[in-house]
Design an enzyme around this catalytic site. Sequence first.
Site, PDB file in Angstrom:
ATOM      1  CB  SER A 238     -48.490  -7.560  31.243  1.00  0.00           C
ATOM      2  OG  SER A 238     -47.460  -7.740  32.190  1.00  0.00           O
TER       3      SER A 238
ATOM      4  CE1 TYR B 178     -50.456 -12.580  31.788  1.00  0.00           C
ATOM      5  CE2 TYR B 178     -48.375 -11.508  32.316  1.00  0.00           C
ATOM      6  CZ  TYR B 178     -49.758 -11.525  32.336  1.00  0.00           C
ATOM      7  OH  TYR B 178     -50.440 -10.466  32.901  1.00  0.00           O
TER       8      TYR B 178
END
Length: 258
Positions: free
Chosen positions: A141, A154
């Site tokens: 990401s 995350y």
Amino acid sequence: MIENKTPKRSIVTGAASGIGRAIAEQLIESGGRVLAFDLDKEKLTESAHRYGDAYVAVDGSVTDTLAVRSAVATAESELGGIDALFNVAGGLRPAPIIELAEEDWDFTIDVVLRGVFLCTKYAATSMVEAARGGAIVNISSVNAHMPLYGGSAYAAGKSGVEMFGRNAALELGRHGIRVNTVLPGLVDTPMAAIILENEGIMAEFNANAVLKRPAQPSELAAPAVFLASSAASYITGTELVVDGGYEIGGYPDLSKYL
Ligand SMILES: NC(=O)c1ccc[n+]([C@@H]2O[C@H](COP(=O)([O-])OP(=O)(O)OC[C@H]3O[C@@H](n4cnc5c(N)ncnc54)[C@H](O)[C@@H]3O)[C@@H](O)[C@H]2O)c1
């Protein structure tokens, strides 16, 4: 002229939805067969009906060693081996660090990072034993590079995926296995619904995003499949940011002032 061959036998984790589903679709449309590995049995079954023999559905978690080993064994028996692994499954339980429960940190790191390790470990073992080379593509990401409020676990996990991918490339290159990582920005999938459905957040997103829109899952699947294909035969240990220019758009827009 390089002939572009896409993988014929792939494992795709997180294949029941979003980016993983789009990768599975593109591989099948290119003549490949896919072992689709996901927690969501119901959605896997729907796709299995649609794709027939080209789609082998296995439900389980990427964080569960036995389930991962069993998925790899099924790929060997049903597909005849593994040419490519796509590590796509992901999830998160966001909260600011002070409020973040330790079990929610563990949950996120487990699926984002440990899952990539387990699937890589067992799929790569199979690839090395078969001695035919292969390709591994991880979905990280842009949050591997950019902090996200409430997303410490995350972002840390996705950053870890990037470095894990480089390390795997270093170790597996001698077996003809290439490893690369794709870093999506905002993608129109159920995981991003909380952002996509909020007008205020989207106005801020579009102010920074150079292409002024989120990606469709197919726009992430195409570069992921490219990295696993023979057209990328000399690409390993690297990252491809596929974010519509989000990372470069953060500075105030000076065009209004110059
Ligand atoms: N959507 C975005 O904006 C975006 C942005 C950057 C990165 N990503 C990453 O892309 C990847 C795919 O996400 P998506 O947007 O397609 O989301 P999605 O919610 O559409 O799909 C994720 C899939 O992963 C599966 N999954 C979750 N935990 C699992 C587990 N433990 N074992 C097996 N399967 C599991 C889910 O059941 C689901 O089918 C994720 O790694 C995510 O972090 C998404």
